[in-house]
Scaffold this active site. Sequence first.
Site, mmCIF file in Angstrom:
data_model
loop_
_atom_site.group_PDB
_atom_site.id
_atom_site.type_symbol
_atom_site.label_atom_id
_atom_site.label_comp_id
_atom_site.label_asym_id
_atom_site.label_seq_id
_atom_site.Cartn_x
_atom_site.Cartn_y
_atom_site.Cartn_z
ATOM 1 N N LYS A 200 35.448 45.927 41.213
ATOM 2 C CA LYS A 200 34.505 45.558 40.140
ATOM 3 C C LYS A 200 33.169 45.065 40.672
ATOM 4 O O LYS A 200 32.528 44.196 40.073
ATOM 5 C CB LYS A 200 35.114 44.499 39.217
ATOM 6 C CG LYS A 200 36.476 44.871 38.657
ATOM 7 C CD LYS A 200 37.054 43.749 37.837
ATOM 8 C CE LYS A 200 38.509 44.017 37.497
ATOM 9 N NZ LYS A 200 39.147 42.915 36.791
ATOM 10 N N ASP A 235 45.216 39.705 35.040
ATOM 11 C CA ASP A 235 44.794 39.586 33.645
ATOM 12 C C ASP A 235 45.679 40.390 32.702
ATOM 13 O O ASP A 235 45.943 39.960 31.571
ATOM 14 C CB ASP A 235 43.324 39.970 33.463
ATOM 15 C CG ASP A 235 42.987 41.354 33.983
ATOM 16 O OD1 ASP A 235 43.838 41.981 34.641
ATOM 17 O OD2 ASP A 235 41.852 41.809 33.752
#
Length: 499
Positions: A200, A235
Amino acid sequence: MAIQACAGSSTAAGSLCITRSSSQPNSRMAVRSSSGSHSSVSDSILSKLKKACGTPLPVLRHVADAIGNDMRGGLVVDGGSDLKMILSYVHALPSWNEEGLFYALDLGGTNFRVLRVQLGGKHGRVIAIESEQVSIPQELMFGTSEELFNFIALGLAQFVEKEGGKFHLPQGRKRELGFTFSFPVKQTSIDSGVLIKWTKGFAVSGTEGRDVVACLNEAMERLGLEMQVPALVNDTVGTLAGARYWDDDVMVAVILGTGTNACYVEKTDAILKLYTPNSKSGTTIVNTEWGAFSTGLPLTEFDNDMDVVSINPGEQIFEKTISGMYLGEIVRRVLVRMAEEGSLFGSNVPDKLRTPFSLRTPHICTMQQDKSDDLEAVGSILYNETGVESSISASRIVIDVCDTIARRGGRLAGAGIVGILQKMEEETKGLVFGKRTVVAMDGGLYENYPQYRNYLQDAVTELLGPDLRENLVIEHSKDGSGIGAALLAAVNSKYRHDI
């Protein structure tokens, strides 16, 4: 006029919704007259793009089947496929019996979020929740591990100082924290895990190969913050746990935001690389890390060019095709080609348009929502973010490019979900398709980009057919990963026997 852009990142990464002013330093309007004609070169580029990005049913079926095959390979042995199939060590999910004050730290992108949750057990459930979001300075995304974790610990400490009201810590206990860390980690237990690599857009030095819980603990110790971490979760795992707290039929969780990932409930005896199963329930949550999937994807030259100059060339190909960090950049690269070879925006190609990531997914989402006759929002975004002045006809082409990239991303994400469900069904007939099954979805891209969301759901329906689709619920679980992490901290609390 203020323009609210939509879509973006996962909860772990924070929202990417932005507000841009369309006011200009002079009287020039961003959208010019539609008079004049564009070179057929731009139309040719668009036609080739649509063909290369095509996701007809056979392509979707191939992707779904390939993801299932990669899942099986990754469960046999580490390195058995593109999918790492990481064991979460989450063997017990929240049961409504959890009580007390628990914190959560959710790190997964350009922001991190801190939460506190007061749990009241079976009768009180979630009594109160408070949260704050903190933006991570870009330099820390490329800095050292100590700098990043010091910044995070400081934000956590400042949040703890505001504790009060309905939130109270029983005497004699330390605060406990569920740590959502949304990067590839090889977990060694429920409360420890070694970072495999940053994704990311992060490139923090001194962290890879280290236990990320230890990195956080050291930073908290440096600040004198007394807090322990009984649960480290991804997550997606946090999202599954948070959604399962309210709905026993949740079996899969997917994040679609800045990055993307998926996890699901797996039988321990199907995990051949797990030599000593240690789960009374006979199940555990497996983190697929599906962003690394790459088999049979409909890629274009623009995808390949973007990949080559990325910080992780040749890796995270699925993520680079379907997630919020990259969709806008793919669109920008297409527009640069159209501007250079087809004079889409006239003879001038501004440097801003050539600047990587100057056009982001929130921008393409907002442009797709523009239904006005003059396409003012499209023209304003193009002018503000890339420096081009766009005619109405050129703006229509821009919207078509945005739709092409969003359509491919959403439909491939839908195929990924079906691939997971098919694999689960093959292991135990009727486990998924024979009853109500819930897929919990989180992330700004899914939440805020309606066309993308519709394309995903359409692909799922096409692959499953109307009968099987009736039993499947795709449910938005907003902010689920943070609450889920707090719940898993409670499940694995050092004081759980006192409850």
